[in-house]
Design a protein around this motif. Structure first.
Motif, mmCIF file in Angstrom:
data_model
loop_
_atom_site.group_PDB
_atom_site.id
_atom_site.type_symbol
_atom_site.label_atom_id
_atom_site.label_comp_id
_atom_site.label_asym_id
_atom_site.label_seq_id
_atom_site.Cartn_x
_atom_site.Cartn_y
_atom_site.Cartn_z
ATOM 1 N N LEU A 59 37.764 37.659 38.343
ATOM 2 C CA LEU A 59 38.644 37.787 37.520
ATOM 3 C C LEU A 59 38.199 38.603 36.410
ATOM 4 N N ALA A 60 36.987 38.611 35.968
ATOM 5 C CA ALA A 60 36.251 39.449 34.985
ATOM 6 C C ALA A 60 36.141 40.803 35.456
ATOM 7 N N ILE A 61 35.776 40.995 36.692
ATOM 8 C CA ILE A 61 35.524 42.480 36.920
ATOM 9 C C ILE A 61 36.807 43.000 37.262
ATOM 10 N N LEU A 112 43.282 47.847 26.732
ATOM 11 C CA LEU A 112 41.575 47.390 27.017
ATOM 12 C C LEU A 112 41.493 46.423 26.396
ATOM 13 N N ARG A 113 41.514 46.269 24.970
ATOM 14 C CA ARG A 113 41.287 44.788 24.072
ATOM 15 C C ARG A 113 41.581 43.719 24.743
ATOM 16 N N ASP A 114 42.716 43.673 25.482
ATOM 17 C CA ASP A 114 43.124 42.342 26.188
ATOM 18 C C ASP A 114 42.215 42.331 27.468
ATOM 19 N N GLN A 115 41.958 43.438 28.098
ATOM 20 C CA GLN A 115 41.474 43.398 29.335
ATOM 21 C C GLN A 115 39.930 42.633 29.177
ATOM 22 N N LEU A 116 39.274 43.032 28.074
ATOM 23 C CA LEU A 116 37.877 42.543 27.681
ATOM 24 C C LEU A 116 38.190 41.188 27.236
ATOM 25 N N GLY A 117 39.091 40.755 26.546
ATOM 26 C CA GLY A 117 39.252 39.338 26.166
ATOM 27 C C GLY A 117 39.734 38.398 27.323
ATOM 28 N N ALA A 177 38.517 39.034 30.341
ATOM 29 C CA ALA A 177 37.250 38.805 31.038
ATOM 30 C C ALA A 177 36.363 37.662 30.366
ATOM 31 N N PHE A 178 36.420 37.549 29.267
ATOM 32 C CA PHE A 178 35.674 36.734 28.477
ATOM 33 C C PHE A 178 36.439 35.208 28.568
ATOM 34 N N PHE A 179 37.778 35.328 28.524
ATOM 35 C CA PHE A 179 38.455 34.174 28.913
ATOM 36 C C PHE A 179 38.173 33.599 30.316
ATOM 37 N N ALA A 180 38.092 34.365 31.349
ATOM 38 C CA ALA A 180 37.685 34.109 32.728
ATOM 39 C C ALA A 180 36.632 33.396 32.904
ATOM 40 N N LEU A 181 35.271 33.982 32.160
ATOM 41 C CA LEU A 181 34.138 33.667 32.311
ATOM 42 C C LEU A 181 33.738 32.305 31.512
ATOM 43 N N PHE A 182 34.252 32.313 30.394
ATOM 44 C CA PHE A 182 33.944 30.904 29.496
ATOM 45 C C PHE A 182 35.074 29.934 29.146
ATOM 46 N N LEU A 183 36.358 30.460 28.867
ATOM 47 C CA LEU A 183 37.179 29.517 28.200
ATOM 48 C C LEU A 183 38.027 29.015 29.218
#
Length: 299
Positions: free
Chosen positions: A271-273, A282-287, A289-295
């Motif tokens: 999901l992050a990749i 782009l900002r939402d894509q980075l967010g 990726a963070f969400f998928a990994l940690f939240l």
């Protein structure tokens, strides 16, 4: 000229309602009927809308006996109950914005030129202190963006009769199952894209998008909005809505949704990749990726 049904939901909007109604009735080069559903307001909203219905033959207030509880369910009620047979297009309106006079004519021109069934646009947010800001939602659509976000504010949506009737049929069939959908605009966009209807997001701003303390969603600007969204992520609200909409629209076996369901470490990495396929900005894509990994967590 094309005939359009406009669906407007109301709840305690007396402060802004008349300005919104005036801007709708001032639309250029279209024939429109306005349908209003009030969610048992406790202020002067009901008086305002009934005054307009008495004054204008193309304004109809649907009877309200039961509280819907939120804007999404109120919009769903309108979609279920309004007869769309005589309308070429259906548009959606909040109670507190200001439509530019050419809003609908711009939308219809783009719909016809591009042969599409769904339209949304950028908006210009404005605040009581005079501040204005363009809210850009017209980034290129991605393969799976509809599974994870709307096509912009629902108050810019204009859809074809064909798409509206298909959504209406589903809402009548699954009223109970869809009663916990929180955002009608995301649901409509997801329905359209998952059923191969063409959608266009217009970079032209067509409304003044009012920002105030009681916005349900708002323009997503500033630290307060950021904190509110992070809180929803932590509570599992976003994941719940993703899985709910996927299930009810029948794409729960799509690869991104299966990954969201399991959420093992390899699913999170996937999901992050591939976050660039799930959100447009782009900002939402980075967010994401963070969400998928940690939240992300199961509700």
């Amino acid at each position: 000229m094309p005939k359009i049904a406009i669906l407007l939901t109301v709840f305690n909007g007396e402060s802004w309602l008349e300005e919104q109604l005036e801007s709708i009735l001032a639309q250029e080069n279209v024939i429109l009927d306005l349908y209003i559903s009030d969610d048992l307001s406790s202020d002067l909203s009901q008086k305002i809308i009934h005054d307009y219905a008495n004054k204008f033959s193309n304004v109809t207030v649907l009877p309200s006996h039961t509280r819907q509880g939120n804007a999404a369910l109120n919009f769903f009620r309108l979609i279920r109950d309004v007869a769309f047979a005589e309308y070429s297009y259906i548009a959606f309106s909040d109670q507190d914005d200001i439509w530019l006079p050419e809003k609908l004519s711009i939308a219809l021109d783009k719909i016809k030129r591009q042969n599409i069934d769904g339209y949304s646009s950028n908006v210009t947010a404005f605040w009581s202190d005079g501040k204005k800001q363009l809210i850009h939602k017209a980034q290129s659509q991605t393969r799976y963006d509809y599974m994870f976000e709307s096509a912009g504010p629902g108050c810019t949506f204009v859809i074809s009769q064909k798409l509206a009737l298909a959504i209406q049929e589903l809402l009548r069939k699954k009223q109970t199952e869809l009663s916990t959908v929180a955002l009608h605009d995301w649901f409509i966009y997801a329905f359209a894209r998952s059923n191969n209807y063409k959608w266009y997001i217009d970079p032209t701003p067509t409304i003044l998008y009012r920002q105030h303390a009681t916005n349900v969603v708002g323009a997503n600007t500033g630290m307060k909005a950021f904190i509110a969204r992070v809180s929803k992520l932590k509570q599992g609200w976003y994941l719940q809505q993703i899985l709910l909409i996927a299930k009810e629209l029948g794409y729960q076996e799509a690869e991104p949704i299966k990954k969201m369901t399991n959420l093992c470490i390899w699913d999170r990495c996937y999901l992050a990749i591939f976050a660039h396929q799930f959100r447009r900005r782009l900002r939402d894509q980075l967010g994401f990726a963070f969400f998928a990994l940690f939240l992300a967590k199961k509700s």
